[in-house]
Design a protein around this motif. Sequence first.
Motif, PDB file in Angstrom:
ATOM      1  N   SER A  88      21.739   2.644  -0.875  1.00  0.00           N
ATOM      2  CA  SER A  88      22.364   1.655  -1.757  1.00  0.00           C
ATOM      3  C   SER A  88      23.839   1.952  -1.970  1.00  0.00           C
ATOM      4  N   VAL A  91      26.045   0.666   0.925  1.00  0.00           N
ATOM      5  CA  VAL A  91      26.053  -0.767   1.217  1.00  0.00           C
ATOM      6  C   VAL A  91      27.467  -1.343   1.243  1.00  0.00           C
ATOM      7  N   GLY A 142      16.918   1.641   1.478  1.00  0.00           N
ATOM      8  CA  GLY A 142      17.983   1.350   0.526  1.00  0.00           C
ATOM      9  C   GLY A 142      18.974   0.339   1.062  1.00  0.00           C
ATOM     10  N   ASN A 146      19.111  -4.268   0.145  1.00  0.00           N
ATOM     11  CA  ASN A 146      20.324  -4.905  -0.359  1.00  0.00           C
ATOM     12  C   ASN A 146      20.963  -5.835   0.668  1.00  0.00           C
ATOM     13  N   GLY A 418      21.248  -1.983  -6.395  1.00  0.00           N
ATOM     14  CA  GLY A 418      20.411  -1.094  -5.593  1.00  0.00           C
ATOM     15  C   GLY A 418      20.289   0.291  -6.192  1.00  0.00           C
ATOM     16  N   SER A 419      21.393   0.796  -6.742  1.00  0.00           N
ATOM     17  CA  SER A 419      21.361   2.126  -7.364  1.00  0.00           C
ATOM     18  C   SER A 419      20.439   2.133  -8.582  1.00  0.00           C
ATOM     19  N   TRP A 422      16.725   2.063  -7.335  1.00  0.00           N
ATOM     20  CA  TRP A 422      16.179   3.308  -6.800  1.00  0.00           C
ATOM     21  C   TRP A 422      16.163   4.419  -7.835  1.00  0.00           C
TER      22      TRP A 422
END
Length: 582
Positions: A88, A91, A142, A146, A418-419, A422
């Motif tokens: 993530s 990205v 990850g 995204n 995304g962070s 996760w």
Amino acid sequence: MHIFRFHPVFLQDRLTLVLALATLIAAFGSSFQYGYNVAAINSPSQLMKEFYNETYYDRKTYYLTDFNLTLLWSLSVSMFPFGGLIGSLMVGFLVNKFGRKGTLLLNNFFSIVPAVLMGSSEAARSFEMIIVARLLVGICAGLSSNVVPMYLGELAPKNLRGALGVVPQLFITVGILTAQILGLRSVLANQKGWPILLGVTGIPAALQLLLLPFFPESPRYLLVQKKNQAAARKALRRVRGWDYVEDEMEEIQLEAEAEKAAGFISVVKLFRIRSLRWQLISIIVLMGGQQLSGVNAIYYYADEIYEKAGVSKDNVQYATAGTGAVNMAITILAVFVVELLGRRILLLLGFSICFCACCVLTVALVLQTTVSWMPYLSIVCVLTYVIGHALGPSPIPALIITEIFLQSSRSSAFMVGGSVHWLCNFAVGLLFPFIQGGLGPYSFVIFAGVCFLTATFVFLVVPETKSKTFMEINLAFAKMNNVSEVYPEQEELREFPEERKKLPEEMELPEETELPGERKELPDKLRSVSEELQAVSEGLRELPEKLKSVSEELKAVSEALQAVAEELPEEPKQLPPSTVRL
């Protein structure tokens, strides 16, 4: 002769073969692997622990302690969400450097290599290969979680953006169900088959690597970030299946102007810009609510619930696969209803169902030893929760990120979302066993509270984005953020109109102006004023649209003064009494 030009808008907005295939290949090659690797390690867990122990014995001539074996297994499991967090964070750089399609192609490296490592780990007698592979395949997940929604959201027309935006989540559920079926003990979850079960993840990646290059890059990326209008128009025509794409090109161009005004918005900048405040809060709440609502805990608890309901240990694996099938079926339903009901309704409905399921499940788990039919109610609650989560909380948040951010901030927004996804995933996996040990069945009260709070936030804050352009959605958020426009970097210009009002009064000339004795002095001065006004006019062209009228007026005055200078008599003595106002 009048020529009538027909613009087949309804044809541009249909699902073309190119768009459908691009969606399937992107989702199958990436999102499928995410779901597959979430579930693939569960079925053969006992066989893998035995492999860890035997391998260690071959090296040291003694077995691992229970603590060390648990630690190694926990490391193998937790490497996946940790890799997801790393992916993530990558990205933003990758999608801006290599594009959306380019990043997906590069991402296959993080799937094929770990597939080879996991598939050959038993032959190499190395459990370290599995741990490293889980980290790499986590990076793959990850990135894919995204980039795929971003790519499909930018390819799709606005009337199909919701349906195609849910497809990645659909393929995640397909991946989970596939892993559960292949993970049956009669299929691959056995002594000889478990390395093959783990290595299967490389097959979708290889197919994507072969097929995706034949499909177009995101037209928005090509136009807004690469500034390649011809390539963007060509890609858009391929995806839409029609030559006339000028209306959509114009809409993308508006976003390009916003990109030019704002520049690239980094993650740090994203947290500081006032005009993106509620968008940022929304994705943090939605992604956090998605993972903290208890979906992983439900699956963790499911086997125990099925056993207490009378399902034999041998048949629990089939009940778990049945739960995965329900999850996939409801996600398919979400693909078809997301454009009918809208994103907001599905989020509210989904989180509300999950809230009710968690509340009833808590009561059922507390009473299941005293009331004979409570275990069956527990099964109903598990299935109800899965249905609710598959309707809204699972598929919609990633789609929302694509829709509420413009090109300049979209990649950074996905990094943040995304962070959060996760980190919360990792936290639930790490802390839930301790929560379960301390609170038992009452642990679902916490998840019910998260579902309620998230639903409340959606009701109060998140607007409906169905069938709206990206610019229209951002204008709606501009009102919430108390800014007048969607150009974040030009907020300081909001005070400019007040200053502009003073210009006409400051530029007034006296009623009578004496001319100097020299015959060319007045024309020279007028030419000088004309050139200055021309420069001001050129500068104002760079300001927002609302100042264009001022620029045009100043340019007209400039041309008028130039004409006066050229038409003056040979020996002017005195300017007739007049007042010149701008």
